[in-house]
Design a protein around this motif. Structure first.
Motif, PDB file in Angstrom:
ATOM      1  N   TYR A 180      11.300 -24.624  -0.853  1.00 38.16           N
ATOM      2  CA  TYR A 180      10.805 -23.291  -1.196  1.00 38.16           C
ATOM      3  C   TYR A 180      11.819 -22.544  -2.054  1.00 38.16           C
ATOM      4  N   ASP A 181      13.103 -22.727  -1.751  1.00 38.45           N
ATOM      5  CA  ASP A 181      14.132 -22.058  -2.537  1.00 38.45           C
ATOM      6  C   ASP A 181      14.252 -22.662  -3.931  1.00 38.45           C
ATOM      7  N   ARG A 182      13.988 -23.962  -4.062  1.00 41.31           N
ATOM      8  CA  ARG A 182      14.094 -24.608  -5.378  1.00 41.31           C
ATOM      9  C   ARG A 182      12.965 -24.186  -6.307  1.00 41.31           C
ATOM     10  N   LEU A 183      11.862 -23.706  -5.777  1.00 43.36           N
ATOM     11  CA  LEU A 183      10.732 -23.269  -6.594  1.00 43.36           C
ATOM     12  C   LEU A 183      10.925 -21.822  -7.051  1.00 43.36           C
ATOM     13  N   ARG A 184      12.093 -21.492  -7.553  1.00 43.89           N
ATOM     14  CA  ARG A 184      12.410 -20.104  -7.906  1.00 43.89           C
ATOM     15  C   ARG A 184      11.595 -19.559  -9.064  1.00 43.89           C
ATOM     16  N   PRO A 185      11.273 -20.351 -10.110  1.00 45.79           N
ATOM     17  CA  PRO A 185      10.450 -19.760 -11.178  1.00 45.79           C
ATOM     18  C   PRO A 185       9.085 -19.300 -10.708  1.00 45.79           C
ATOM     19  N   LEU A 186       8.644 -19.745  -9.532  1.00 42.35           N
ATOM     20  CA  LEU A 186       7.326 -19.372  -9.030  1.00 42.35           C
ATOM     21  C   LEU A 186       7.368 -18.095  -8.192  1.00 42.35           C
ATOM     22  N   HIS A 187       8.552 -17.576  -7.886  1.00 44.65           N
ATOM     23  CA  HIS A 187       8.678 -16.501  -6.905  1.00 44.65           C
ATOM     24  C   HIS A 187       8.466 -15.132  -7.545  1.00 44.65           C
ATOM     25  N   ASP A 188       7.694 -14.294  -6.859  1.00 47.18           N
ATOM     26  CA  ASP A 188       7.670 -12.874  -7.153  1.00 47.18           C
ATOM     27  C   ASP A 188       8.414 -12.156  -6.028  1.00 47.18           C
ATOM     28  N   THR A 189       8.243 -10.843  -5.914  1.00 46.38           N
ATOM     29  CA  THR A 189       8.989 -10.090  -4.906  1.00 46.38           C
ATOM     30  C   THR A 189       8.659 -10.559  -3.495  1.00 46.38           C
ATOM     31  N   HIS A 190       7.392 -10.766  -3.206  1.00 42.91           N
ATOM     32  CA  HIS A 190       6.984 -11.190  -1.869  1.00 42.91           C
ATOM     33  C   HIS A 190       7.517 -12.589  -1.554  1.00 42.91           C
ATOM     34  N   HIS A 191       7.413 -13.507  -2.507  1.00 45.84           N
ATOM     35  CA  HIS A 191       7.842 -14.872  -2.241  1.00 45.84           C
ATOM     36  C   HIS A 191       9.364 -14.989  -2.165  1.00 45.84           C
ATOM     37  N   ARG A 192      10.092 -14.113  -2.833  1.00 45.84           N
ATOM     38  CA  ARG A 192      11.559 -14.105  -2.663  1.00 45.84           C
ATOM     39  C   ARG A 192      11.934 -13.697  -1.248  1.00 45.84           C
ATOM     40  N   LEU A 193      11.197 -12.730  -0.718  1.00 52.77           N
ATOM     41  CA  LEU A 193      11.458 -12.319   0.662  1.00 52.77           C
ATOM     42  C   LEU A 193      11.054 -13.423   1.642  1.00 52.77           C
ATOM     43  N   VAL A 194       9.965 -14.135   1.354  1.00 54.39           N
ATOM     44  CA  VAL A 194       9.574 -15.267   2.192  1.00 54.39           C
ATOM     45  C   VAL A 194      10.655 -16.344   2.159  1.00 54.39           C
ATOM     46  N   ALA A 195      11.191 -16.616   0.975  1.00 53.94           N
ATOM     47  CA  ALA A 195      12.255 -17.617   0.864  1.00 53.94           C
ATOM     48  C   ALA A 195      13.471 -17.223   1.701  1.00 53.94           C
ATOM     49  N   LEU A 196      13.849 -15.943   1.658  1.00 57.35           N
ATOM     50  CA  LEU A 196      14.982 -15.487   2.464  1.00 57.35           C
ATOM     51  C   LEU A 196      14.703 -15.660   3.949  1.00 57.35           C
ATOM     52  N   GLN A 197      13.477 -15.353   4.390  1.00 62.46           N
ATOM     53  CA  GLN A 197      13.158 -15.485   5.808  1.00 62.46           C
ATOM     54  C   GLN A 197      13.140 -16.948   6.249  1.00 62.46           C
TER      55      GLN A 197
END
Length: 450
Positions: A180-197
């Motif tokens: 999930y962390d490696r898929l960074r180009p796909l992340h928006d604000t919500h998905h960045r927070l999901v990655a952190l969790q």
């Protein structure tokens, strides 16, 4: 105990018809296809038998036939006959597949797509290929939300499965969190927070169950530092009870800095203090946990007072509400899970299992109070935000972590005080003997006959 995250498992067991469209929408689509076919057949009949005057109402229809249809058939089919049957056949196959999908709802292609996605996500050897295949469409403007949501759901299912095993292993959680962390180009604000969790919860599970992963810690550190406020060459360490992604990331940075001196020297306190030593950092983290636990207890007391005295004027929860009003409601559940992970990290670093257990007990009582509150007592927005923040806590993984911490603490007490272990063994033997004697001396119960 079932958490709200176990709902993802129940979604897997629903019948396949739940993935399709309602029956009335399927009928509407079928009616649309039949209407289009009827119009096309009518146009063919009109052209074949010249039912309309070309200089009157039929001019547009004859113009489409001469200008579009004839060149398409001439250059696309007859000029390269019979080789043109190849691309016309491929196009017909795609048209039939699309028509079958359109009429049968998403179940025709959704099930194979979900199975392929699940197969690739469940095998770490395909993760690199999956990252390359998903990054290119994302850069071209095609969102990959389905992949990220499926990956998050799979992580939560694996977390519930890990919590239910006799010997839990957090390695599968680490593979999914790192992907999930490696898929960074796909992340928006919500998905960045999901990655952190996901990274934080996996790190806690690895520390509790054994096998701390250095790659996971590195990815977590990168994600945390990306959320912190930068001041020169350092990072501003902000801790406050009104939680935001920045304040929780600052607390996570404090836990990471306890194991990394270079990171600890880059943190800057709210008062401008630099070069924080380990003792000061530990004291701040401990004080912040105490303040957080006190605020949670006060919030539970306030809600209990509302339950006992519903006729009194409304109570103010602003001073006890841990959630900032600036946070979107869709992010509240993730912030609550990150906060619970911070409490678990504090208990792991301090070796105090009772702290985490007490925190989970407060969460259970608070959820009971929220469920028992009348709907018209609190403002609708405030009640909804509290439910969103605490509704998914504690998770099954949190309960298992608390049980493992308590078991480790009991084992340490046994090693330090062998007399307690002998006393516990005698106590358990006495209870077993008493149960056996009660069974042997049990008298038959009269059946009520004469």
């Amino acid at each position: 105990m079932k958490s709200l995250n176990s709902r993802s498992i129940r979604l897997q067991s629903r019948p396949r018809r739940s993935l399709g469209l309602p029956a009335h929408m399927v009928r509407r689509r079928l009616l649309g296809v039949l209407s289009a076919a009827t119009l096309l057949l009518t146009a063919v009949v009109v052209l074949r038998f010249r039912l309309l005057d070309p200089r009157g109402w039929g001019y547009a229809l004859y113009w489409i036939h001469d200008t579009l249809y004839l060149p398409l058939i001439g250059y696309g089919l007859r000029l390269f006959w019979p080789w043109s049957l190849i691309w016309w056949g491929v196009g017909a196959v795609f048209a039939l597949v699309w028509l079958a999908w359109f009429l049968s709802a998403p179940t025709l292609l959704q099930q194979p797509r979900l199975k392929i996605t699940h197969y690739l996500l469940s095998r770490p050897r395909y993760h690199g290929l999956l990252v390359k295949a998903a990054t290119w469409p994302a850069r071209a403007g095609f969102p990959q939300t389905l992949l990220l949501d499926h990956l998050e759901m799979l992580w939560r299912i694996r977390a519930d499965q890990t919590a239910g095993k006799r010997e839990p292993n957090a390695a599968p959680l680490a593979d999914l969190a790192l992907l999930y962390d490696r898929l960074r180009p796909l992340h928006d604000t919500h998905h960045r927070l999901v990655a952190l969790q996901l990274l934080t919860s996996t790190w806690v599970a690895l520390r509790c169950f054994g096998g701390d992963d250095s790659a996971l810690v590195t990815a977590l550190k990168t994600r945390v530092l990306g959320m912190l406020t930068r001041r020169g060459e350092g990072y501003l360490l902000v801790t406050h009870l009104r939680h935001t992604p920045i304040t929780l990331a600052g607390e996570l940075a404090g836990f990471l800095a306890r194991q990394d001196n270079a990171l600890r020297h880059r943190l800057i306190g709210e008062d401008g203090e630099t070069q924080l030593d380990a003792a000061t950092l530990q004291r701040r983290l401990g004080n912040h946990f105490s303040e957080r636990q006190t605020a949670l207890f006060q919030l539970h007391q306030t809600l209990g007072r509302v339950l006992r005295e519903p006729d009194q004027p409304g109570y103010q929860l602003d001073c006890h509400d841990p959630v900032s009003d600036r946070i979107e409601i869709a992010h509240l559940a993730l912030l609550g899970q990150i906060e619970c992970d911070c409490v678990a990290l504090n208990a792991l670093d301090g070796g105090e299992a009772a702290r985490f257990t007490a925190w989970l007990e407060h969460l259970h009582m608070l959820r009971f109070s929220l469920q028992a509150l009348p709907q018209d007592i609190l403002a609708e927005d405030r009640a909804e935000r509290l439910h969103a923040y605490y509704g998914s806590l504690p998770r099954d993984l949190d309960t298992r972590i608390a049980a493992v911490l308590a078991e480790q603490a009991a084992r340490r007490r046994t090693d330090e005080h062998p007399f307690d272990a002998g006393f516990e063994q005698v106590w358990r033997g006495a209870w077993a003997t008493a149960d056996l004697q009660r069974e042997q001396l049990a008298l038959p119960i009269p059946d009520g006959g004469a």
